[in-house]
Design a protein around this motif. Structure first.
Motif, PDB file in Angstrom:
ATOM      1  N   GLU A 117       0.802  -1.212  -0.019  1.00  0.00           N
ATOM      2  CA  GLU A 117       0.099  -0.025  -0.026  1.00  0.00           C
ATOM      3  C   GLU A 117       0.988   1.271  -0.101  1.00  0.00           C
ATOM      4  OE1 GLU A 117      -3.837  -1.035   2.314  1.00  0.00           O
ATOM      5  OE2 GLU A 117      -2.228  -1.567   3.658  1.00  0.00           O
ATOM      6  N   ALA A 118       0.603   2.182  -0.772  1.00  0.00           N
ATOM      7  CA  ALA A 118       1.282   3.585  -0.810  1.00  0.00           C
ATOM      8  C   ALA A 118       0.401   4.748  -0.582  1.00  0.00           C
ATOM      9  CB  ALA A 118       2.050   3.517  -1.982  1.00  0.00           C
ATOM     10  N   ALA A 119       1.107   5.732  -0.263  1.00  0.00           N
ATOM     11  CA  ALA A 119       0.188   7.095  -0.407  1.00  0.00           C
ATOM     12  C   ALA A 119       1.294   8.183  -0.342  1.00  0.00           C
ATOM     13  CB  ALA A 119      -0.654   7.305   1.191  1.00  0.00           C
ATOM     14  N   VAL A 120       0.833   9.313  -1.122  1.00  0.00           N
ATOM     15  CA  VAL A 120       1.530  10.445  -1.062  1.00  0.00           C
ATOM     16  C   VAL A 120       0.796  11.546  -0.160  1.00  0.00           C
ATOM     17  CG1 VAL A 120       3.067  10.125  -2.877  1.00  0.00           C
ATOM     18  CG2 VAL A 120       0.880  11.091  -3.434  1.00  0.00           C
ATOM     19  N   ALA A 121       1.318  12.288   0.187  1.00  0.00           N
ATOM     20  CA  ALA A 121       0.506  13.410   1.408  1.00  0.00           C
ATOM     21  C   ALA A 121       1.437  14.610   0.869  1.00  0.00           C
ATOM     22  CB  ALA A 121       0.539  13.143   2.692  1.00  0.00           C
ATOM     23  N   TRP A 122       0.548  15.693   0.472  1.00  0.00           N
ATOM     24  CA  TRP A 122       1.198  16.894   0.090  1.00  0.00           C
ATOM     25  C   TRP A 122       0.634  18.052   0.940  1.00  0.00           C
ATOM     26  CZ3 TRP A 122       4.837  18.386  -3.492  1.00  0.00           C
ATOM     27  CH2 TRP A 122       4.747  19.877  -3.796  1.00  0.00           C
ATOM     28  N   GLY A 123       1.589  19.175   1.335  1.00  0.00           N
ATOM     29  CA  GLY A 123       1.311  20.491   1.598  1.00  0.00           C
ATOM     30  C   GLY A 123       0.592  20.491   3.254  1.00  0.00           C
ATOM     31  N   GLY A 124      -0.212  21.497   3.598  1.00  0.00           N
ATOM     32  CA  GLY A 124      -0.866  21.409   4.783  1.00  0.00           C
ATOM     33  C   GLY A 124       0.303  21.835   5.752  1.00  0.00           C
ATOM     34  N   LYS A 125       0.247  21.024   6.827  1.00  0.00           N
ATOM     35  CA  LYS A 125       1.253  21.016   7.959  1.00  0.00           C
ATOM     36  C   LYS A 125       2.570  20.365   7.652  1.00  0.00           C
ATOM     37  CE  LYS A 125      -1.654  22.446  11.629  1.00  0.00           C
ATOM     38  NZ  LYS A 125      -2.232  22.045  12.968  1.00  0.00           N
ATOM     39  N   ILE A 126       2.554  20.018   6.272  1.00  0.00           N
ATOM     40  CA  ILE A 126       3.947  19.271   6.129  1.00  0.00           C
ATOM     41  C   ILE A 126       5.040  20.105   5.730  1.00  0.00           C
ATOM     42  CG2 ILE A 126       5.021  17.412   4.550  1.00  0.00           C
ATOM     43  CD1 ILE A 126       2.374  16.171   4.228  1.00  0.00           C
ATOM     44  N   GLU A 127       6.429  19.968   6.317  1.00  0.00           N
ATOM     45  CA  GLU A 127       7.108  21.037   6.029  1.00  0.00           C
ATOM     46  C   GLU A 127       7.908  20.584   4.690  1.00  0.00           C
ATOM     47  OE1 GLU A 127       8.351  23.719   8.201  1.00  0.00           O
ATOM     48  OE2 GLU A 127       6.796  23.477   9.459  1.00  0.00           O
ATOM     49  N   PRO A 128       8.292  21.616   4.092  1.00  0.00           N
ATOM     50  CA  PRO A 128       9.148  21.298   2.937  1.00  0.00           C
ATOM     51  C   PRO A 128      10.468  20.825   3.459  1.00  0.00           C
ATOM     52  CG  PRO A 128       8.241  23.638   2.813  1.00  0.00           C
ATOM     53  CD  PRO A 128       7.949  23.089   4.356  1.00  0.00           C
ATOM     54  N   SER A 129      10.628  19.806   2.590  1.00  0.00           N
ATOM     55  CA  SER A 129      12.262  19.143   2.522  1.00  0.00           C
ATOM     56  C   SER A 129      12.778  19.129   1.340  1.00  0.00           C
ATOM     57  CB  SER A 129      12.068  17.859   3.343  1.00  0.00           C
ATOM     58  OG  SER A 129      11.494  16.982   2.710  1.00  0.00           O
TER      59      SER A 129
END
Ligand SMILES: Nc1ncnc2c1ncn2[C@@H]1O[C@H](COP(=O)(O)OP(=O)(O)OP(=O)(O)O)[C@@H](O)[C@H]1O
Length: 524
Positions: free
Chosen positions: A351-363
């Motif tokens: 299973e895989a997922a990508v989560a983008w933006g919101g409270k995720i800090e850029p790296s």
């Protein structure tokens, strides 16, 4: 004269006491993290796997000395039979999980390592309190391990009436630890458990007074895993010899149908005839060479049905997305559960997922969350197949430009996770798993690209609208004075024309963009 060399043998517990680092107990901070992890994993296995909504309490406190910590973990699981408590905690390689079934635990080692580490550093026994469902009594045992004999030493024993019909297990241990160094990992571990188990309630109290309260966000539990049979491609000679000595008093064809997954009567007949073994002979009559021949050919044969994967228990796309939304609070998340696949006869699902933006800090590169049988893997990322695959992906094809707020989540579930070591921290590079991980990541990355291109277009349209409207007042004023009509009237008409034109342009771009995307999908 011959040199005098002394030989001796070590019991498994003595061996692991001497080689703790191989099981993840390398130093006080790692050991503290590993102990919490092993106890919570046992708690989850004892609940969720049996259809119980996990409710877990984990209290970590400083103990008598500065570098001693007390860890208490309690669950509402199925409990442990009274007579088994000493063995499951006091005998290395004693487990209820040596089965063809998806569990977090596999080695029969984790709880024992916690005791071994505790008794080697504080000389204190572990306390276990447990009651099975429906039990009239609650049992308590204080246990140490006789490492030379690999046997439990019961230091104290007590039982009392189960007035409140409680069921579950509570474990208390005092061991050396370094909380300040372990804190971050323990907190991260709990957060990641919540991500793949949004149906679990977990309360953690930390030595410094901080509290982590993970509330469940759903009552939906994944379908529990079921016990399966070994697949003919996954066994070796020794495993087949053991099966014969346990169950073997039947014709070879019958033995194969009854003891292996993926083998029907017709397939067994065809296979045995193709390798020159009479299907009607009793399996017990096969000599050593014939067994070797049988097993070698079983592993090579390609006509078996694929291993059954309906025994596995993936998280599921919906629960995974819910868990990620709750823990990471991203702007967007896309998840997928791939179809079952297999390696060396062991079924697995990626299973895989990508989560983008919101409270995720850029790296500077994607942040990876790895899970195996719903266990978060925090250490040893560099050796993990998932890191290798994520690093190979050309993210620019998916409109991601780093630094970017991107998290990639990968969960692999299987009846046999190919861990790279007993510490269960990294998954080995098995080609079949690698390929499924790659396909899963591409699938969700493509959905991210569609999302990002839409966002980009919306942004462009907004910019255009802003630019045109900026000039429209001047244009409206000139037209109004030429035609001798009201400026506001002209301005309103102009705004309508601008937004109609922008929508028209967007529609054209979308059609063009889809064509471009299809071309890129071919390349990705
Ligand atoms: N909280 C618990 N509730 C019910 N049973 C438990 C609990 N903790 C341990 N057990 C039993 O004790 C056994 C041994 O646990 P242990 O942690 O040593 O190994 P494991 O979980 O089987 O494998 P691994 O070493 O991979 O973690 C388990 O298989 C399980 O049957």
């Amino acid at each position: 004269m011959a040199t005098d060399v002394k030989f001796e043998s070590l019991s498994p517990s003595e061996w692991f006491r001497r080689n703790k680092e191989l099981a993840g107990f390398a130093n006080p901070s790692r050991a503290l993290y590993q102990a919490v992890r092993e106890l919570i994993e046992n708690a989850l296995d004892a609940t969720e796997t049996f259809g119980i909504h996990p409710f877990i309490k984990a209290y970590i406190k400083y103990a008598e000395r500065d570098n001693w910590l007390s860890i208490y973990v309690e669950d509402n699981g199925i409990g442990i039979p009274k007579d088994e408590i000493p063995n499951v905690f006091g005998r290395v390689f004693y487990s209820s999980k040596y089965k063809v079934k998806q569990h977090r635990g596999i080695f029969g080692l984790g709880a024992k390592m916690v005791i071994l580490y505790a008794q080697s550093t504080t000389n204190k026994p572990i306390t276990v309190i447990s009651a099975q469902q429906g039990s009239d009594k609650v049992y308590r045992f204080d246990i140490m391990i006789d490492t030379l004999r690999n046997e439990p030493l019961i230091k104290y024993q007590e039982e009392w009436d189960n007035k409140y019909k409680w069921h579950g297990t509570a474990v208390h241990v005092v061991m050396e630890g370094d909380w300040l160094k372990a804190k971050h990992r323990v907190e991260e571990y709990i957060k990641r458990v919540a991500m793949v188990a949004p149906y679990a309630e977990i309360h953690v109290k930390e030595p410094d007074g901080a509290v982590i309260d993970i509330e469940r966000v759903t009552l939906t539990l994944p379908i529990p895993p079921k016990e399966g049979l070994p697949h003919p491609k996954s066994v070796d000679i020794e495993a087949v010899k053991q099966l014969i000595s346990r169950n073997g008093d039947s014709p070879v064809s019958e033995f194969m149908v009854e003891n292996f997954d993926g083998v029907g009567e017709e397939t067994a007949m065809n296979f045995l005839q193709s390798i020159g073994i009479d299907p009607g002979r009793n399996i017990k009559e096969l000599n050593t060479d014939e067994i070797t021949h049988l097993v070698t050919k079983m592993r090579e044969y390609n006509e078996w049905r694929r291993p059954r994967a309906d025994w596995l228990s993936p998280v599921g796309t919906e629960l995974l997305e819910q868990g990620i939304r709750k823990t990471l609070e991203p702007e967007a998340v896309f998840a997928t559960t791939r179809k079952p696949s297999s390696y060396s006869g062991n079924p697995f699902i990626v299973e895989a997922a990508v989560a983008w933006g919101g409270k995720i800090e850029p790296s500077d590169r994607p942040i990876i969350y790895r899970f195996a049988n719903k266990v978060p893997l925090l250490y040893d990322e560099g050796n993990d197949v998932v890191r290798h695959v994520v690093d190979e992906v050309d993210w620019s094809l998916y409109k991601v430009k780093f630094p970017a707020p991107l998290v990639v989540v990968v969960h692999i579930c299987s009846t046999k996770i190919p861990y790279a070591s007993a510490g269960k921290e990294a998954i080995a590079d098995v080609p079949e798993i690698e390929s499924e991980v790659r396909l899963a990541i591409r699938e969700v990355a493509r959905r991210l690209r569609v999302y990002l291109s839409r966002k980009e277009k919306e942004k462009e349209a907004m910019m255009r609208y802003a630019m045109f409207t900026m000039f429209s007042r001047e244009v409206a004023s000139s037209i109004a004075s030429i035609l001798g009509i009201k400026e506001d009237q002209v301005l309103n008409k102009l705004k309508k024309v601008i937004s109609r034109k922008i929508k028209y342009l967007e529609a054209i771009e979308e059609v063009e963009g889809d064509g471009e995307q299809q071309q890129q999908q071919g390349q990705a």
